[in-house]
Write a protein that holds these residues in place. Structure first.
Motif, PDB file in Angstrom:
ATOM      1  N   UNK A   1       0.847  -1.188   0.000  1.00 28.82           N
ATOM      2  CA  UNK A   1       0.000   0.000   0.000  1.00 28.82           C
ATOM      3  C   UNK A   1       0.885   1.241   0.000  1.00 28.82           C
ATOM      4  N   UNK A   2       0.643   2.126  -0.962  1.00 32.22           N
ATOM      5  CA  UNK A   2       1.480   3.337  -1.043  1.00 32.22           C
ATOM      6  C   UNK A   2       1.306   4.234   0.174  1.00 32.22           C
ATOM      7  N   UNK A   3       0.201   4.031   0.917  1.00 30.06           N
ATOM      8  CA  UNK A   3      -0.011   4.868   2.103  1.00 30.06           C
ATOM      9  C   UNK A   3       0.817   4.386   3.286  1.00 30.06           C
TER      10      UNK A   3
ATOM     11  N   UNK B   1       1.600  16.101  -3.246  1.00 30.27           N
ATOM     12  CA  UNK B   1       0.298  16.332  -3.889  1.00 30.27           C
ATOM     13  C   UNK B   1       0.247  15.730  -5.292  1.00 30.27           C
ATOM     14  N   UNK B   2       1.085  14.773  -5.579  1.00 30.34           N
ATOM     15  CA  UNK B   2       1.048  14.029  -6.841  1.00 30.34           C
ATOM     16  C   UNK B   2      -0.344  13.386  -6.960  1.00 30.34           C
ATOM     17  N   UNK B   3      -1.117  13.794  -7.983  1.00 28.01           N
ATOM     18  CA  UNK B   3      -2.513  13.349  -8.053  1.00 28.01           C
ATOM     19  C   UNK B   3      -2.678  11.858  -8.342  1.00 28.01           C
ATOM     20  N   UNK B   4      -1.631  11.224  -8.796  1.00 30.42           N
ATOM     21  CA  UNK B   4      -1.706   9.780  -9.005  1.00 30.42           C
ATOM     22  C   UNK B   4      -1.493   9.077  -7.665  1.00 30.42           C
ATOM     23  N   UNK B   5      -0.513   9.562  -6.932  1.00 31.66           N
ATOM     24  CA  UNK B   5      -0.171   8.955  -5.650  1.00 31.66           C
ATOM     25  C   UNK B   5      -1.347   9.026  -4.679  1.00 31.66           C
ATOM     26  N   UNK B   6      -1.996  10.170  -4.638  1.00 31.99           N
ATOM     27  CA  UNK B   6      -3.056  10.315  -3.643  1.00 31.99           C
ATOM     28  C   UNK B   6      -4.200   9.345  -3.912  1.00 31.99           C
ATOM     29  N   UNK B   7      -4.520   9.167  -5.184  1.00 30.40           N
ATOM     30  CA  UNK B   7      -5.573   8.203  -5.529  1.00 30.40           C
ATOM     31  C   UNK B   7      -5.121   6.786  -5.254  1.00 30.40           C
ATOM     32  N   UNK B   8      -3.839   6.503  -5.505  1.00 30.03           N
ATOM     33  CA  UNK B   8      -3.319   5.158  -5.259  1.00 30.03           C
ATOM     34  C   UNK B   8      -3.496   4.789  -3.795  1.00 30.03           C
ATOM     35  N   UNK B   9      -3.212   5.743  -2.927  1.00 30.28           N
ATOM     36  CA  UNK B   9      -3.221   5.403  -1.506  1.00 30.28           C
ATOM     37  C   UNK B   9      -4.617   5.029  -1.017  1.00 30.28           C
ATOM     38  N   UNK B  10      -5.654   5.468  -1.725  1.00 32.29           N
ATOM     39  CA  UNK B  10      -6.995   4.972  -1.417  1.00 32.29           C
ATOM     40  C   UNK B  10      -7.154   3.555  -1.987  1.00 32.29           C
TER      41      UNK B  10
ATOM     42  N   UNK C   1      -5.162   1.013  -2.892  1.00 30.51           N
ATOM     43  CA  UNK C   1      -4.481  -0.189  -2.385  1.00 30.51           C
ATOM     44  C   UNK C   1      -5.152  -0.707  -1.122  1.00 30.51           C
ATOM     45  N   UNK C   2      -5.507   0.236  -0.249  1.00 31.48           N
ATOM     46  CA  UNK C   2      -6.190  -0.158   0.978  1.00 31.48           C
ATOM     47  C   UNK C   2      -7.468  -0.923   0.641  1.00 31.48           C
ATOM     48  N   UNK C   3      -8.196  -0.320  -0.281  1.00 34.15           N
ATOM     49  CA  UNK C   3      -9.502  -0.838  -0.639  1.00 34.15           C
ATOM     50  C   UNK C   3      -9.398  -2.216  -1.292  1.00 34.15           C
ATOM     51  N   UNK C   4      -8.432  -2.358  -2.211  1.00 34.96           N
ATOM     52  CA  UNK C   4      -8.323  -3.621  -2.944  1.00 34.96           C
ATOM     53  C   UNK C   4      -7.922  -4.764  -2.007  1.00 34.96           C
ATOM     54  N   UNK C   5      -7.131  -4.459  -0.982  1.00 34.40           N
ATOM     55  CA  UNK C   5      -6.720  -5.533  -0.056  1.00 34.40           C
ATOM     56  C   UNK C   5      -7.924  -6.051   0.718  1.00 34.40           C
ATOM     57  N   UNK C   6      -8.875  -5.161   1.011  1.00 37.27           N
ATOM     58  CA  UNK C   6     -10.078  -5.594   1.725  1.00 37.27           C
ATOM     59  C   UNK C   6     -10.848  -6.575   0.850  1.00 37.27           C
ATOM     60  N   UNK C   7     -10.909  -6.279  -0.440  1.00 33.60           N
ATOM     61  CA  UNK C   7     -11.653  -7.182  -1.316  1.00 33.60           C
ATOM     62  C   UNK C   7     -10.904  -8.502  -1.513  1.00 33.60           C
ATOM     63  N   UNK C   8      -9.575  -8.445  -1.520  1.00 36.26           N
ATOM     64  CA  UNK C   8      -8.794  -9.670  -1.742  1.00 36.26           C
ATOM     65  C   UNK C   8      -8.631 -10.498  -0.477  1.00 36.26           C
TER      66      UNK C   8
END
Ligand code: HDD
Length: 699
Positions: free
Chosen positions: A340-342, A352-361, A363-370
């Motif tokens: 998780x990038x976070x 404030x890299x707009x890709x990074x900030x979205x990533x950090x949401x 990865x967390x979320x995908x691990x919950x589903x996996x």
């Protein structure tokens, strides 16, 4: 790795079960089972009756099997991982308070997972794709994940575009074709429609997307992060991993063939190297821009489709990553590893890299589903430091937390938030102002300068590989609008490239560019600039091809010379049973046991070929179409090929090409990577190996 176990490995031991002969099978609830092969049923000598639902042991076995699979990663599903250590040799306490980057006496345990992006879990390793390079540092202050790639830039600038780019590259929705390939209409349609992807698709069409080995590729954090020092000052940072073995690639034909011949090639290569003690190593470095200087560049330093040219911002190498232990079990360790990038530790922060900030949401979320909400409790994901908070419960919670409060503040003052002196995470104040809108800063709109910079900086062979890659990919697109538009798009990078590709794929003659090539180059973009610090053939696979009647003296000396150089020699014979040298009776025990036969393996599995002489052996090999194909294919894949004595004749037959010279005397001759010595003397054998080692394309 030394004798001592890292904190992480010691922690994993607490969760490990070792299989021994004394074990007896039990059910999941621990009851011993005498028969796990037959379902309980009603039966007699003459008749098989029905099976009984009552057999909960049988039902448990099937039930558990039915649920063995978990969702594969939505991207980067195919991968391989290993454990290792990170050592810091230079403190950067001027930049950060994170002890992992300031304490040179520490060894930080790591887990690294390499992956391809597009393919599903069972796809081939050697496809044309970006490679994931995800590193989990188990620091004493918490887990720090760098979830990077082997390419320093990305396709999109804003995380909200991720589902689109991934849908476009994955198999098309109507027929789920093609698997693990960029060579299809939807991918190239998206690349055209989305010009910010231009820089990245140039990298993805370059040799970087067909690495020879995970051990021979760079790793980049890609996004811009921050480092925070004791004074609370922020610096922008990019993370780099540079392989000790240098950066090397396949040629495309080789990658294509290996995808069919050995889909696990990279996975096995990593495993084999670690088992053989050839521990892969990377130098770790940072590129740093102090806060306040972020606007001094003609690109936005927070734009993940741009790199920071090393001529402008040099890499400061401060540490070393080594992988030295394979996983014990793929599922619980590699498959359940969750990055998780976070995941950052005090002293390291977001930007404030707009890709990074979205990533950090994401990865967390995908691990919950996996893996479920308690994914961070899985042994591979657990930090080596204490985890203490009031997050509770949820499916598959493992930790039993004692005490009668589960909130803060509480009357007992248990689990209070730490102070800065106690190592609390720092969020230094940041001045933020602006207008709320769905837009990015002006510099994000420029999409071609660095694509040209990359292309201009490549060597001629790399440029030619790139043109061939486009020609292959667009040839697989059957919708004319896709390959016609793409041929035109390339004009905005380089007219020559566009012309070559348009002609090959049937695109129209390219029109006028909307921008000229600026002609600038930068260092460290061509992979030819990443030669190993010490040339080596350690861990390279060398095939020694023999048939009955081979020259045993030569065979033995070359094999031992290769072993002494830590290369991996493999004997390839016409069969896997004994092959007999010249001058010995063909009776059991007199021969050499080959590792593979000529039909079982192909030249693609090896980095180089050696053929010892021997009249009968060469006579047999010269009559074998497969043996000749081995030599020709290896030659076509630019591999070093060496032969002594009569092998010269085999090569004359295999390479009846103008310009290839073979030796006719005791001098070693090297011609286009083919090394021959006709009249071999023992001392020249050593020379042949040294020759290969220092000059003929192992690096
Ligand atoms: Fe990602 C996995 C690398 C952008 C969403 N990503 C994943 C992995 C790597 C990367 C190496 C595999 C980790 C592992 O081995 O388990 N991703 C990158 C890089 C990016 C990037 C270098 C650009 C700088 N990713 C990116 C964006 C999003 C995601 C913009 C979503 C907004 N990535 C994911 C994911 C995955 C993932 C869906 C799938 C499995 C996982 O996370 O654990 O959340």
């Amino acid at each position: 790795m030394g004798g001592e176990k890292s904190r992480k490995l010691a922690q994993l031991d607490q969760h490990s079960q070792f299989v021994t002969k004394d074990d007896r099978i039990t059910s999941d609830w621990g009851a011993k089972l005498g028969n796990t092969d037959e379902w309980l049923r009603v039966t007699s000598d003459h008749q098989n009756g029905p099976m009984l639902l009552e057999d909960s042991f049988a039902r448990e076995k099937i039930f558990r099997f039915d649920h063995e699979r978990i969702p594969e990663r939505v991207v980067h599903a195919r991968g391989a991982g290993a454990f290792g250590n990170f050592r810091l040799f230079e403190s950067i306490e001027d930049l950060t308070i994170a002890p992992v980057l300031t304490d040179t006496s520490r060894e930080t345990p790591v887990f690294v997972r390499f992956s391809t992006v597009q393919g599903s879990r069972g796809s081939a390793d050697t496809v044309r794709d970006v490679r994931g390079f995800a590193v989990k540092f188990y620091t004493q202050e918490g887990n720090w994940d760098i979830v990077g790639n082997n390419i320093p830039v990305f396709f999109i600038q804003d995380a909200i575009k991720f589902p689109d780019v991934i849908h476009a590259v994955k198999p098309e929705p109507h027929n789920e074709v093609p698997q693990a390939q960029t060579a299809h209409n939807n991918f190239w349609d998206f690349m055209y429609m989305h010009s910010e992807a231009t820089h990245m698709f140039m990298w993805a069409m370059s040799d970087r997307a067909i690495p020879r080995s995970y051990r021979m590729m760079q790793g980049f954090g890609v996004n811009t992060f921050t480092l925070i020092n004791r004074e609370g000052k922020r610096h922008f940072v990019k993370f780099h991993f540079t392989p000790e073995l240098g950066v090397h690639s396949f040629v495309w034909d080789e990658a294509l063939k290996i995808a069919g011949q050995d889909p696990d090639f990279h996975r096995k290569d990593l495993y084999e190297a670690i088992e053989n003690g050839a521990y892969p190593k990377w130098k770790f470095g940072v590129q740093v821009i102090p806060e306040g200087q972020e606007h001094d560049f003609d690109f936005d330093i927070l734009d993940a489709t741009k790199l920071w040219p090393e001529d402008l911002v040099p890499v400061r190498y401060i540490g070393e990553l080594e992988l030295n232990r394979n996983v014990d079990e793929y599922f619980t360790q590699t498959e359940q590893a969750a990055f998780c990038t976070a995941h950052m530790v005090p002293g390291i922060g977001h930007s404030d890299d707009p890709l990074l900030q979205g990533r950090s949401f994401s990865y967390f979320d995908t691990q919950v589903s996996r893996l479920g909400i308690n994914w961070q409790e899985l042994p591979i994901n657990r930090p080596v430091c204490p985890v203490m908070n009031f997050n509770r419960d949820g499916q598959s919670r493992h930790t039993i937390t004692k005490g009668n409060v589960n909130y803060w503040p509480n009357r007992f003052e248990v689990r209070q938030p730490p102070t800065a002196d106690e190592g609390a995470y720092l969020d230094p104040p940041q001045n933020v102002g602006g207008i709320k809108t769905r837009a990015k800063s002006a510099k994000f709109k420029e999409h071609f300068n660095q694509a040209q910079l990359f292309y201009n900086s490549l060597s001629e062979p790399e440029k030619s590989h790139l043109a061939s890659a486009f020609s292959f990919e667009l040839d697989h697109c059957d919708d004319p609008i896709v390959y016609e538009r793409m041929s035109q798009r390339l004009v905005d990078i380089d007219v020559g490239l566009a012309q070559t590709v348009a002609e090959m794929v049937g695109g129209p003659k390219p029109g006028t560019p909307t921008r000229q090539n600026h002609g600038k180059k930068a260092s460290k973009l061509s992979q030819t600039e990443f030669s190993p610090s010490k040339p080596t053939i350690a861990s390279r696979r060398v095939a020694i091809i023999i048939a009955d009647g081979f020259d045993e003296t030569v065979y033995n000396s070359v094999k031992s010379a290769l072993k002494a150089s830590s290369a991996l020699p493999f004997t390839i014979g016409p069969r896997r049973s004994e092959v007999f040298p010249a001058g010995v009776p063909k009776s059991a025990g007199n021969g050499v046991q080959s590792d593979h036969h000529l039909e079982g393996m192909r030249s693609t599995m090896f980095d180089a070929i050696f053929v010892p002489g021997g009249v009968e052996s060469i006579k047999t090999l010269s009559k074998s179409g497969r043996a000749l194909h081995w030599c020709r294919e290896a030659f076509g894949h630019l591999k070093p090929i060496a032969g002594t004595g009569e092998a010269v004749e085999l090569f004359k037959l295999a390479f009846a090409l103008p310009g290839i010279h073979v030796s006719t005397n005791e001098q070693a001759v090297e011609s286009y990577g083919v090394v021959t010595i006709a009249n071999v003397a023992p001392e020249s054998l050593r020379e042949a190996v040294t020759f290969a080692k220092e000059g003929v394309g192992f690096f």
